[in-house]
Design a protein around this motif. Structure first.
Motif, mmCIF file in Angstrom:
data_model
loop_
_atom_site.group_PDB
_atom_site.id
_atom_site.type_symbol
_atom_site.label_atom_id
_atom_site.label_comp_id
_atom_site.label_asym_id
_atom_site.label_seq_id
_atom_site.Cartn_x
_atom_site.Cartn_y
_atom_site.Cartn_z
ATOM 1 N N THR A 1 0.814 -1.215 0.000
ATOM 2 C CA THR A 1 0.000 0.000 0.000
ATOM 3 C C THR A 1 0.848 1.267 0.000
ATOM 4 N N ARG A 2 2.093 1.157 0.404
ATOM 5 C CA ARG A 2 2.987 2.317 0.391
ATOM 6 C C ARG A 2 3.232 2.809 -1.038
ATOM 7 N N TYR A 3 3.037 1.937 -2.011
ATOM 8 C CA TYR A 3 3.405 2.263 -3.387
ATOM 9 C C TYR A 3 2.193 2.544 -4.282
ATOM 10 N N VAL A 4 1.028 2.719 -3.673
ATOM 11 C CA VAL A 4 -0.151 3.105 -4.452
ATOM 12 C C VAL A 4 -0.945 4.100 -3.618
ATOM 13 N N ASP A 5 -1.246 5.268 -4.184
ATOM 14 C CA ASP A 5 -1.898 6.339 -3.433
ATOM 15 C C ASP A 5 -2.942 7.025 -4.315
ATOM 16 N N PRO A 6 -4.215 6.603 -4.222
ATOM 17 C CA PRO A 6 -5.270 7.226 -5.034
ATOM 18 C C PRO A 6 -5.420 8.721 -4.779
ATOM 19 N N THR A 7 -5.215 9.152 -3.533
ATOM 20 C CA THR A 7 -5.333 10.570 -3.212
ATOM 21 C C THR A 7 -4.291 11.380 -3.960
ATOM 22 N N GLU A 8 -3.085 10.867 -4.025
ATOM 23 C CA GLU A 8 -2.004 11.557 -4.725
ATOM 24 C C GLU A 8 -2.307 11.687 -6.216
ATOM 25 N N VAL A 9 -2.897 10.658 -6.780
ATOM 26 C CA VAL A 9 -3.205 10.691 -8.219
ATOM 27 C C VAL A 9 -4.365 11.638 -8.520
ATOM 28 N N LEU A 10 -5.461 11.489 -7.782
ATOM 29 C CA LEU A 10 -6.664 12.272 -8.077
ATOM 30 C C LEU A 10 -6.549 13.720 -7.621
ATOM 31 N N LEU A 11 -6.011 13.938 -6.431
ATOM 32 C CA LEU A 11 -5.985 15.279 -5.854
ATOM 33 C C LEU A 11 -4.776 16.085 -6.301
ATOM 34 N N ASP B 1 6.760 3.345 -8.972
ATOM 35 C CA ASP B 1 6.159 2.513 -7.928
ATOM 36 C C ASP B 1 5.282 1.413 -8.531
ATOM 37 N N ALA B 2 4.553 1.766 -9.591
ATOM 38 C CA ALA B 2 3.711 0.768 -10.257
ATOM 39 C C ALA B 2 4.572 -0.336 -10.875
ATOM 40 N N VAL B 3 5.688 0.048 -11.468
ATOM 41 C CA VAL B 3 6.602 -0.938 -12.059
ATOM 42 C C VAL B 3 7.197 -1.829 -10.975
ATOM 43 N N LEU C 1 5.794 -2.630 -8.071
ATOM 44 C CA LEU C 1 4.760 -3.567 -7.636
ATOM 45 C C LEU C 1 4.542 -4.675 -8.657
ATOM 46 N N LEU C 2 4.622 -4.322 -9.938
ATOM 47 C CA LEU C 2 4.479 -5.334 -10.981
ATOM 48 C C LEU C 2 5.614 -6.350 -10.895
ATOM 49 N N ALA C 3 6.821 -5.874 -10.625
ATOM 50 C CA ALA C 3 7.965 -6.782 -10.474
ATOM 51 C C ALA C 3 7.771 -7.701 -9.263
ATOM 52 N N VAL C 4 7.234 -7.160 -8.179
ATOM 53 C CA VAL C 4 6.971 -7.979 -6.991
ATOM 54 C C VAL C 4 5.917 -9.036 -7.300
ATOM 55 N N ALA C 5 4.882 -8.647 -8.056
ATOM 56 C CA ALA C 5 3.827 -9.597 -8.430
ATOM 57 C C ALA C 5 4.396 -10.741 -9.260
ATOM 58 N N LEU C 6 5.285 -10.419 -10.196
ATOM 59 C CA LEU C 6 5.907 -11.459 -11.016
ATOM 60 C C LEU C 6 6.808 -12.352 -10.166
ATOM 61 N N LEU C 7 7.479 -11.759 -9.188
ATOM 62 C CA LEU C 7 8.336 -12.539 -8.287
ATOM 63 C C LEU C 7 7.491 -13.503 -7.458
ATOM 64 N N LEU C 8 6.337 -13.051 -7.008
ATOM 65 C CA LEU C 8 5.437 -13.922 -6.246
ATOM 66 C C LEU C 8 4.904 -15.058 -7.125
ATOM 67 N N LEU C 9 4.631 -14.749 -8.390
ATOM 68 C CA LEU C 9 4.185 -15.782 -9.316
ATOM 69 C C LEU C 9 5.274 -16.834 -9.508
ATOM 70 N N PHE C 10 6.509 -16.381 -9.641
ATOM 71 C CA PHE C 10 7.633 -17.306 -9.796
ATOM 72 C C PHE C 10 7.816 -18.139 -8.527
ATOM 73 N N ALA C 11 7.664 -17.502 -7.365
ATOM 74 C CA ALA C 11 7.797 -18.219 -6.096
ATOM 75 C C ALA C 11 6.712 -19.282 -5.958
ATOM 76 N N SER C 12 5.503 -18.929 -6.355
ATOM 77 C CA SER C 12 4.411 -19.909 -6.280
ATOM 78 C C SER C 12 4.663 -21.078 -7.225
ATOM 79 N N LEU C 13 5.280 -20.797 -8.374
ATOM 80 C CA LEU C 13 5.613 -21.873 -9.311
ATOM 81 C C LEU C 13 6.656 -22.810 -8.717
ATOM 82 N N LEU C 14 7.677 -22.243 -8.055
ATOM 83 C CA LEU C 14 8.712 -23.073 -7.444
ATOM 84 C C LEU C 14 8.112 -23.975 -6.350
ATOM 85 N N VAL C 15 7.239 -23.405 -5.546
ATOM 86 C CA VAL C 15 6.604 -24.187 -4.484
ATOM 87 C C VAL C 15 5.722 -25.268 -5.085
ATOM 88 N N PHE C 16 4.981 -24.911 -6.128
ATOM 89 C CA PHE C 16 4.059 -25.847 -6.766
ATOM 90 C C PHE C 16 4.808 -27.009 -7.415
#
Length: 263
Positions: A221-231, A239-241, A243-258
């Motif tokens: 949540t530190r890397y996404v701020d709707p108030t900052e964008v809208l206001l 920050d969006a990039v 978070l996307l990298a973290v999401a891909l890392l989690l996908l890779f981690a889930s694949l390794l566990v699976f």
């Protein structure tokens, strides 16, 4: 035939996605329609907001109610879109694999000629169903309602809020999915996903604007701020990039566990 699992799983999630979208859209309409009455006393409300400690304002994303952008960001996007939808994505992903492992259904699926990597990717794509439906419908509902009350919001920054929040929701999905593969009970993975997302949100909120603000860097949540964008009309692409990298890392981690676990 490609993506058979994705199509099957996505069809199972369509009804729930439509129901969730309807509920959030109705809530969004209600929030926006309240604004004209709020605007009449916005000066007093803003004075009250400024009396709050800076850490509270930053943590909750509350800056100003004197504009439709600040009001919608605080009342709709900061809480409902970021926190509650993040919890929902983690919860949904938490049951994706653990539920099938618990019911032995996954064993039957893997008995067919499909690799674990392909199954993981296709089920992950199906988990995006509610996210796709929500991001297609909710911006139109919010924008249309602001026009109806004669307080039109800038559609470009409204779309930007949805765009930069997608990687955040993918991170929430990834956390739930890792738990779903690591545990064999659906309830354990789902409740674990909810707990982790909520605690990370809380960590970011209570440390914002304090000497311990650095602790909140582990929270998505530190890397996404709707108030900052809208206001403030500020979009942090980096920050969006991240978070996307973290999401891909989690996908890779889930694949390794699976790949390594016995189902």
């Amino acid at each position: 035939m490609g993506l058979d699992t994705t199509r099957y799983e996505a069809r199972r999630r369509i009804r729930g996605s439509v129901a969730l979208t309807s509920i959030l859209a109705a809530f969004a309409v209600l929030v926006v329609y309240l604004y004209p009455s709020i605007a009449e006393s916005s000066a007093d409300i803003d004075a009250l907001i400024q009396a709050f400690p800076e850490s509270v304002r930053q943590g909750l994303g509350i800056e100003a109610y004197s504009s439709i952008e600040g009001f919608v960001a605080a009342e709709l996007y900061q809480f409902l879109w970021i926190l509650l939808l993040g919890l929902y994505m983690a919860y949904t992903a938490g049951g994706a694999f653990a539920g099938d492992i618990e019911s032995k259904r996954l064993y039957l699926v893997l008995a067919t000629p499909i690799s674990r990597a392909r199954l993981l990717v296709e089920k992950t794509l199906a988990l995006l169903t509610p996210l796709v439906v929500l991001n297609l419908v909710l911006p139109l509902v919010v924008f249309g309602t602001t026009i109806l009350i004669d307080y039109p919001i800038d559609p470009a920054y409204l779309l930007a809020v949805h765009a930069v929040s997608i990687p955040y929701h993918l991170v929430c999905l990834g956390i739930g999915q890792v738990l779903s593969i690591a545990f064999s009970r659906g309830n354990t993975a789902q409740l674990g996903g909810i707990a982790i997302i909520f605690l990370l949100f809380l960590l970011d909120s209570v440390t914002a604007g304090t000497d311990y603000e650095w602790l909140g860097r582990v929270s998505p949540t530190r890397y996404v701020d709707p108030t900052e964008v809208l206001l403030e009309e500020t979009i942090r692409i980096g920050d969006a990039v991240f978070l996307l990298a973290v999401a891909l890392l989690l996908l890779f981690a889930s694949l390794l566990v699976f790949q390594s676990r016995d189902v």
